[in-house]
Design a protein around this motif. Structure first.
Motif, PDB file in Angstrom:
ATOM      1  N   GLU A   1       0.833  -1.195   0.000  1.00  0.00           N
ATOM      2  CA  GLU A   1       0.000   0.000   0.000  1.00  0.00           C
ATOM      3  C   GLU A   1       0.874   1.254   0.000  1.00  0.00           C
ATOM      4  N   PRO A   2       0.538   2.246  -0.817  1.00  0.00           N
ATOM      5  CA  PRO A   2       1.310   3.498  -0.786  1.00  0.00           C
ATOM      6  C   PRO A   2       1.057   4.248   0.515  1.00  0.00           C
ATOM      7  N   ILE A   3       1.990   5.102   0.864  1.00  0.00           N
ATOM      8  CA  ILE A   3       1.844   5.934   2.060  1.00  0.00           C
ATOM      9  C   ILE A   3       0.907   7.095   1.749  1.00  0.00           C
ATOM     10  N   SER A   4      -0.041   7.324   2.649  1.00  0.00           N
ATOM     11  CA  SER A   4      -1.036   8.372   2.429  1.00  0.00           C
ATOM     12  C   SER A   4      -0.370   9.739   2.321  1.00  0.00           C
ATOM     13  N   MET A   5      -0.838  10.510   1.358  1.00  0.00           N
ATOM     14  CA  MET A   5      -0.314  11.860   1.189  1.00  0.00           C
ATOM     15  C   MET A   5      -0.732  12.770   2.341  1.00  0.00           C
ATOM     16  N   ASP A   6      -1.701  12.328   3.143  1.00  0.00           N
ATOM     17  CA  ASP A   6      -2.102  13.105   4.315  1.00  0.00           C
ATOM     18  C   ASP A   6      -0.966  13.200   5.334  1.00  0.00           C
ATOM     19  N   ARG A   7      -0.009  12.292   5.239  1.00  0.00           N
ATOM     20  CA  ARG A   7       1.123  12.293   6.172  1.00  0.00           C
ATOM     21  C   ARG A   7       2.259  13.200   5.703  1.00  0.00           C
ATOM     22  N   MET A   8       2.126  13.798   4.543  1.00  0.00           N
ATOM     23  CA  MET A   8       3.210  14.562   3.939  1.00  0.00           C
ATOM     24  C   MET A   8       3.314  15.962   4.547  1.00  0.00           C
ATOM     25  N   VAL A   9       4.528  16.334   4.930  1.00  0.00           N
ATOM     26  CA  VAL A   9       4.847  17.694   5.369  1.00  0.00           C
ATOM     27  C   VAL A   9       5.952  18.200   4.455  1.00  0.00           C
ATOM     28  N   ASP A  10       5.658  19.245   3.687  1.00  0.00           N
ATOM     29  CA  ASP A  10       6.597  19.750   2.685  1.00  0.00           C
ATOM     30  C   ASP A  10       7.272  21.015   3.189  1.00  0.00           C
ATOM     31  N   THR A  11       8.568  20.949   3.452  1.00  0.00           N
ATOM     32  CA  THR A  11       9.286  22.105   3.970  1.00  0.00           C
ATOM     33  C   THR A  11       9.440  23.211   2.923  1.00  0.00           C
ATOM     34  N   VAL A  12       9.364  22.872   1.651  1.00  0.00           N
ATOM     35  CA  VAL A  12       9.393  23.921   0.623  1.00  0.00           C
ATOM     36  C   VAL A  12       8.151  24.796   0.747  1.00  0.00           C
ATOM     37  N   ALA A  13       6.991  24.165   0.948  1.00  0.00           N
ATOM     38  CA  ALA A  13       5.747  24.922   1.101  1.00  0.00           C
ATOM     39  C   ALA A  13       5.790  25.800   2.347  1.00  0.00           C
ATOM     40  N   ILE A  14       6.347  25.272   3.436  1.00  0.00           N
ATOM     41  CA  ILE A  14       6.466  26.065   4.661  1.00  0.00           C
ATOM     42  C   ILE A  14       7.403  27.243   4.436  1.00  0.00           C
ATOM     43  N   ALA A  15       8.540  26.976   3.790  1.00  0.00           N
ATOM     44  CA  ALA A  15       9.523  28.034   3.542  1.00  0.00           C
ATOM     45  C   ALA A  15       8.969  29.101   2.610  1.00  0.00           C
ATOM     46  N   ARG A  16       8.165  28.699   1.648  1.00  0.00           N
ATOM     47  CA  ARG A  16       7.594  29.669   0.700  1.00  0.00           C
ATOM     48  C   ARG A  16       6.676  30.656   1.422  1.00  0.00           C
ATOM     49  N   LYS A  17       5.964  30.175   2.431  1.00  0.00           N
ATOM     50  CA  LYS A  17       5.084  31.062   3.200  1.00  0.00           C
ATOM     51  C   LYS A  17       5.884  31.969   4.131  1.00  0.00           C
ATOM     52  N   ARG A  18       6.955  31.437   4.699  1.00  0.00           N
ATOM     53  CA  ARG A  18       7.746  32.225   5.642  1.00  0.00           C
ATOM     54  C   ARG A  18       8.672  33.209   4.938  1.00  0.00           C
ATOM     55  N   HIS A  19       9.169  32.824   3.758  1.00  0.00           N
ATOM     56  CA  HIS A  19      10.143  33.663   3.059  1.00  0.00           C
ATOM     57  C   HIS A  19       9.735  33.828   1.592  1.00  0.00           C
ATOM     58  N   PRO A  20       8.622  34.483   1.325  1.00  0.00           N
ATOM     59  CA  PRO A  20       8.174  34.627  -0.064  1.00  0.00           C
ATOM     60  C   PRO A  20       9.201  35.357  -0.917  1.00  0.00           C
ATOM     61  N   GLY A  21       9.452  34.798  -2.094  1.00  0.00           N
ATOM     62  CA  GLY A  21      10.391  35.415  -3.018  1.00  0.00           C
ATOM     63  C   GLY A  21      11.842  35.047  -2.775  1.00  0.00           C
ATOM     64  N   ALA A  22      12.149  34.364  -1.676  1.00  0.00           N
ATOM     65  CA  ALA A  22      13.532  34.001  -1.368  1.00  0.00           C
ATOM     66  C   ALA A  22      13.883  32.662  -2.005  1.00  0.00           C
ATOM     67  N   LYS A  23      15.181  32.356  -2.063  1.00  0.00           N
ATOM     68  CA  LYS A  23      15.618  31.050  -2.535  1.00  0.00           C
ATOM     69  C   LYS A  23      15.211  29.992  -1.514  1.00  0.00           C
ATOM     70  N   LEU A  24      14.709  28.853  -1.998  1.00  0.00           N
ATOM     71  CA  LEU A  24      14.140  27.849  -1.114  1.00  0.00           C
ATOM     72  C   LEU A  24      14.885  26.520  -1.132  1.00  0.00           C
ATOM     73  N   SER A  25      16.058  26.471  -1.788  1.00  0.00           N
ATOM     74  CA  SER A  25      16.813  25.221  -1.791  1.00  0.00           C
ATOM     75  C   SER A  25      17.293  24.907  -0.381  1.00  0.00           C
TER      76      SER A  25
END
Length: 235
Positions: free
Chosen positions: A108-132
């Motif tokens: 069974e695949p792992i549910s996407m409900d368990r996913m936490v994406d740090t790029v999405a978090i960083a985009r909200k905290r630092h809009p327009g900044a480099k996110l690598s």
């Protein structure tokens, strides 16, 4: 709360076109504090390694051919992951490869409900900044001098530090860790506030020391105040 920060290395960019996961690194966190438990594995991709991918992570097919197939150690990985939320940088990529490997062996695949994406978090905290990951390590003063090439466990360890900063910094992690420790202690011992710990006698009760000024001190203070010339309170 238990969370797993993880990263993968692959043969390419798209599991739908035959690319495979060749490495995974996982870091366990509880209350946003690393516990010291990690999981790391290399996998034989059963295919070639494109030169462009090898240039990124340095994993050659001659090295990976000696490693187990994903199917041979999948249970070990799933046991480590448990049911915890999974944190990754550009998490859709890592989830895509992990789930492709699981589906390939009929799991069974792992549910996407368990996913936490740090790029999405960083985009909200630092809009327009480099996110690598490199850019975020630089922003938060996280040492990455030992990161010559991409490596799944090393990147997961760096990302764990970045994740703490993105979600409130070191202080929130320390607070949550303290709460966790307090719960563990009070479940096994008597509360410190009640004066006992592990059955040891409480410290003797001490009366609070007097802190009021003596009559002599009050008199000296009045004399000092009276000697102040042109005092604001006397105008």
């Amino acid at each position: 709360m238990r969370e797993i920060v993880f990263d993968t290395e692959t043969t390419g960019l798209d599991p739908k076109t035959g690319d495979r996961m060749v490495e995974i690194g996982c870091v366990e966190m509880v209350g946003r504090v690393e516990t010291g438990r990690t999981y790391h594995a290399y996998y034989n991709p059963e295919r070639d390694m494109p030169s462009a991918a090898e240039a990124v992570h340095g994993l050659s097919i001659s090295f990976l051919e000696t490693k187990p197939k994903f199917s041979e150690s999948a249970d070990e990985l799933l046991e480590f992951l448990g049911d915890a939320p999974l944190v990754a940088h550009n998490a859709g990529f890592d989830f895509g490869f992990l789930n492709a490997e699981l589906e390939r062996i009929g799991r069974e695949p792992i549910s996407m409900d368990r996913m936490v994406d740090t790029v999405a978090i960083a985009r909200k905290r630092h809009p327009g900044a480099k996110l690598s990951l490199d850019a975020l390590c630089t922003r938060y003063g996280i040492d990455r001098s030992h990161r010559v090439k991409h490596g799944a466990l090393l990147d997961a360890e760096l990302l764990a530090q970045v994740y703490v900063e993105l979600t409130g910094g070191r202080q929130i992690g320390l607070e949550l860790a303290a709460e966790t420790i307090e719960v563990e202690i009070t479940s096994q011992t008597v509360s410190f506030e009640r004066g006992m710990s592990d059955g040891k006698p409480a410290r003797p009760h001490r009366e609070p020391r007097p802190h009021s000024a003596s009559p002599e001190e009050i008199a000296r203070h009045k004399e000092f105040i009276a000697g102040i010339e042109n005092a604001i309170w006397a105008r």
